[in-house]
Motif scaffolding. Structure first.
Motif, PDB file in Angstrom:
ATOM      1  N   ALA A 227      -1.775 -11.460  -2.543  1.00 15.72           N
ATOM      2  CA  ALA A 227      -0.367 -11.071  -2.527  1.00 15.72           C
ATOM      3  C   ALA A 227       0.482 -12.133  -1.838  1.00 15.72           C
ATOM      4  O   ALA A 227      -0.036 -13.062  -1.222  1.00 15.72           O
ATOM      5  CB  ALA A 227      -0.217  -9.728  -1.810  1.00 15.72           C
ATOM      6  N   ASP A 228       1.806 -11.975  -1.944  1.00 12.87           N
ATOM      7  CA  ASP A 228       2.802 -12.686  -1.125  1.00 12.87           C
ATOM      8  C   ASP A 228       2.922 -14.183  -1.409  1.00 12.87           C
ATOM      9  O   ASP A 228       3.349 -14.947  -0.535  1.00 12.87           O
ATOM     10  CB  ASP A 228       2.526 -12.476   0.371  1.00 12.87           C
ATOM     11  CG  ASP A 228       2.676 -11.022   0.789  1.00 12.87           C
ATOM     12  OD1 ASP A 228       3.254 -10.241   0.005  1.00 12.87           O
ATOM     13  OD2 ASP A 228       2.207 -10.675   1.885  1.00 12.87           O
TER      14      ASP A 228
ATOM     15  N   LYS B 171      -4.020 -12.457   1.357  1.00 19.07           N
ATOM     16  CA  LYS B 171      -2.574 -12.607   1.167  1.00 19.07           C
ATOM     17  C   LYS B 171      -2.204 -14.067   1.401  1.00 19.07           C
ATOM     18  O   LYS B 171      -2.739 -14.702   2.312  1.00 19.07           O
ATOM     19  CB  LYS B 171      -1.791 -11.723   2.148  1.00 19.07           C
ATOM     20  CG  LYS B 171      -1.916 -10.235   1.919  1.00 19.07           C
ATOM     21  CD  LYS B 171      -0.964  -9.449   2.819  1.00 19.07           C
ATOM     22  CE  LYS B 171      -1.328  -9.589   4.283  1.00 19.07           C
ATOM     23  NZ  LYS B 171      -0.473  -8.738   5.144  1.00 19.07           N
TER      24      LYS B 171
ATOM     25  N   ARG C  34      -3.810 -12.588  -9.691  1.00 21.27           N
ATOM     26  CA  ARG C  34      -5.251 -12.503  -9.921  1.00 21.27           C
ATOM     27  C   ARG C  34      -5.714 -13.728 -10.697  1.00 21.27           C
ATOM     28  O   ARG C  34      -4.963 -14.284 -11.498  1.00 21.27           O
ATOM     29  CB  ARG C  34      -5.584 -11.191 -10.647  1.00 21.27           C
ATOM     30  CG  ARG C  34      -5.374  -9.977  -9.733  1.00 21.27           C
ATOM     31  CD  ARG C  34      -5.562  -8.655 -10.447  1.00 21.27           C
ATOM     32  NE  ARG C  34      -5.498  -7.552  -9.489  1.00 21.27           N
ATOM     33  CZ  ARG C  34      -4.367  -6.980  -9.060  1.00 21.27           C
ATOM     34  NH1 ARG C  34      -3.200  -7.438  -9.494  1.00 21.27           N
ATOM     35  NH2 ARG C  34      -4.398  -6.003  -8.187  1.00 21.27           N
TER      36      ARG C  34
ATOM     37  N   ASP D 126       1.826  -5.071  -9.263  1.00 20.62           N
ATOM     38  CA  ASP D 126       1.782  -4.842  -7.814  1.00 20.62           C
ATOM     39  C   ASP D 126       2.135  -6.093  -7.016  1.00 20.62           C
ATOM     40  O   ASP D 126       2.068  -6.113  -5.787  1.00 20.62           O
ATOM     41  CB  ASP D 126       0.404  -4.326  -7.388  1.00 20.62           C
ATOM     42  CG  ASP D 126      -0.731  -5.273  -7.790  1.00 20.62           C
ATOM     43  OD1 ASP D 126      -0.460  -6.326  -8.417  1.00 20.62           O
ATOM     44  OD2 ASP D 126      -1.906  -4.953  -7.493  1.00 20.62           O
ATOM     45  N   GLY D 127       2.517  -7.163  -7.711  1.00 21.82           N
ATOM     46  CA  GLY D 127       2.907  -8.401  -7.038  1.00 21.82           C
ATOM     47  C   GLY D 127       1.752  -9.291  -6.648  1.00 21.82           C
ATOM     48  O   GLY D 127       1.964 -10.373  -6.077  1.00 21.82           O
ATOM     49  N   ARG D 128       0.533  -8.894  -6.966  1.00 19.66           N
ATOM     50  CA  ARG D 128      -0.643  -9.698  -6.601  1.00 19.66           C
ATOM     51  C   ARG D 128      -0.995 -10.649  -7.743  1.00 19.66           C
ATOM     52  O   ARG D 128      -0.945 -10.279  -8.923  1.00 19.66           O
ATOM     53  CB  ARG D 128      -1.842  -8.803  -6.272  1.00 19.66           C
ATOM     54  CG  ARG D 128      -1.597  -7.824  -5.139  1.00 19.66           C
ATOM     55  CD  ARG D 128      -2.864  -7.068  -4.778  1.00 19.66           C
ATOM     56  NE  ARG D 128      -3.799  -7.895  -4.033  1.00 19.66           N
ATOM     57  CZ  ARG D 128      -3.823  -8.007  -2.713  1.00 19.66           C
ATOM     58  NH1 ARG D 128      -2.937  -7.348  -1.971  1.00 19.66           N
ATOM     59  NH2 ARG D 128      -4.715  -8.765  -2.117  1.00 19.66           N
TER      60      ARG D 128
END
Length: 512
Positions: free
Chosen positions: A64-65, A242, A88, A84-86
């Motif tokens: 994330a982030d 993150k 991958r 979800d903003g992640r």
């Protein structure tokens, strides 16, 4: 008779003089970049399972982030941004990046004799960390670090044979302005040593100023880009899984400026990483693989060090345990993962939980430094001087660490087995009509310097000699050695014109 005695004495004197003369690098019993790798705490099956776990974590959990710029770079390379903003990372993307990444990196010194080739199992030891306190050995106290302390640490490291690089080991607590602190950190380190320097930057915008200073030191941007002698130690992740948004922006600026990057993942086992050694290594591996994809998405082949730095934790108290056996295993296991990928890598060694340079500090530093070296870790960071689980730095321990690392490097070199070293001919000569001992034989005398590592400060006197010599104290002699080093002007200092230009452009806190 007189002539005979004279000739014999002259022969002994000549041999003593020969032994006292500095050896060439090729003849030294230890040297930077010797190959380790004899110690492998993980089986090949273990390594494969950690690798598969890391790939699964990247594919299913992701990170994330990431900053907007990072998302753009990574999605363009093939990473997938979830709702979800992640981000991958498909396995094929990670595996393709590993195959194309820079596998042989040279970290340059300002002086070419300090260049370090990072490949295979070549081992190098140096400083690192962000200690906020200096250890005052005389008063048995801790005080806040200053820029002068940092400069002195670089000056001391510059003359120690077994400290191969100087990554900033402490924070300049006497400079409240973060920009000035970062610029003075670069200045203090580079003015203290011609070995390779590592540092970090508080904000992305600060990188431009640092590069301007480095161009001045190098003699121009072209010369800097040809031989970048400073690397960026970059905590690009905030474990678990993150991205550190601002640090990633710093990393992008450093890549653009031609600065090598240390991808540093520093999870705490049991807190920000799984509590098991295998789990902590797997998460750090996953995070650094994500960083590798990031770097190569920005600039394919850019020099990046795979910096898996998981730390141990005392689960009874929550305190960091940098001097533990678990820490030594974490770093050795990480080294195996670096070898598995064929990527230049670094991890920690030599950290002590001890507050002073005492017996506890000795056993803690030696354990992890030896295991890191034997495992073939390319860069052993924080290898000397670090106390109180990275909260304190000690000049005297840096000097003592030079001896300690010398012993560790001798272990890394290992045992050579061939006809000459097995010594069967020597046995015949000595035992069959010979003197019955090996003292004074040609091979013994020849091997005194090339096979044996001798401490600079460690005391090997007999109790009788020690008593007759006034019972020399190790710490007193170390303090004396420190004062001798610091009494001399830094050999790495800049020429007057360059120094004046730097001081005109930047607020330098060290006296001219």
């Amino acid at each position: 008779m007189t002539d005979t005695i004279s000739r014999r004495t002259g022969g002994r004197a000549a041999r003593r003089a020969s032994r006292a003369a500095p050896l060439s690098d090729a003849m030294r019993p230890i040297r930077p970049g010797m190959s380790g790798g004899a110690y492998q705490p993980l089986t090949p099956q273990d390594v494969e399972r950690i690798h598969r776990t890391a790939l699964t974590a990247l594919e299913e959990i992701g990170l994330a982030d990431a900053p907007e710029s990072g998302i753009a770079h990574l999605t363009r390379a093939g990473a997938i941004l979830g709702t979800d903003g992640r981000l991958r990372f498909p396995r094929a993307l990670v595996e393709d990046t590993i195959a194309k990444a820079n596998r042989e990196i040279t970290l340059f010194g300002r002086d070419p004799r300090h260049d370090m080739e990072l490949s295979g199992t070549r081992v190098h030891y140096g400083t690192a960390g962000a200690a906020v306190h200096m250890v005052d050995v005389d008063g048995r106290n801790y005080r806040e670090c200053t820029v002068q302390d940092l400069h002195d640490a670089a000056r001391i490291a510059d003359v120690l044979d077994n400290i191969h690089f100087v990554q900033r080991p402490m924070v300049c607590r006497d400079i409240p302005d973060n920009y000035e602190m970062d610029m003075n950190t670069v200045y203090a380190c580079c003015a203290g040593t011609t070995k390779h320097v590592g540092t970090s930057f508080t904000e992305p915008g600060f990188v431009k100023g640092a590069l301007e200073m480095l161009h001045m030191i190098a003699g121009g941007e072209d010369k800097w880009r040809e031989r970048p002698f400073v690397s960026n130690s970059n905590c690009f992740v905030v474990p678990p899984m993150k991205f550190a948004t601002e640090a990633c922006q710093v990393m992008e600026a450093c890549i653009e400026g031609g600065m090598p990057v240390l991808l540093l993942s520093a999870g705490m086992a049991g807190a920000t990483a799984p509590s098991t050694i295998a789990g902590a290594i797997a998460q750090a591996t996953a995070e650094c693989l994500a960083g590798l994809v990031y770097v190569n998405a920005v600039s394919p082949g850019h020099p990046a060090i795979f910096g898996t730095w998981p730390f141990g934790l005392d689960l009874r108290t929550g305190a960091m345990t940098g001097g533990s056996g678990e820490q030594a295993l974490l770093s050795a296991g990480c080294a195996q993962m670096h070898r598995f990928y064929g990527l230049p890598g670094g991890a920690v060694g030599g950290i002590t939980d001890a507050k002073l340079p005492d017996m506890q500090a000795g056993w803690e530093a030696m354990c992890s430094n030896v295991m890191a070296g034997l495992s073939g870790l390319n860069m052993v960071y924080e290898a000397a001087g670090m106390h109180a689980s990275l909260l304190g730095f000690c000049h005297e321990s840096l000097i003592l660490g030079d001896d300690l690392i010398g012993h560790a490097l001798r272990c890394v070199r290992g045992i050579e087995v061939d006809d000459e070293t097995l010594g069967l001919d020597q046995m015949r000569e000595v035992c069959l009509g010979g003197p019955g001992h090996y003292l004074g034989t040609g091979q013994t005398l020849a091997r005194m310097q090339t096979d044996y590592q001798y401490p600079a400060l460690g005391n090997r006197m007999s109790p009788k000699q020690w008593d007759e010599s006034g019972k020399p104290d190790l710490m007193a002699e170390t303090i004396e050695r420190k004062e001798e080093i610091l009494a001399e002007r830094s050999a790495a200092r800049f020429d007057a014109a360059t120094d004046a230009a730097i001081r005109e452009t930047f607020t330098i806190h060290l006296p001219a």
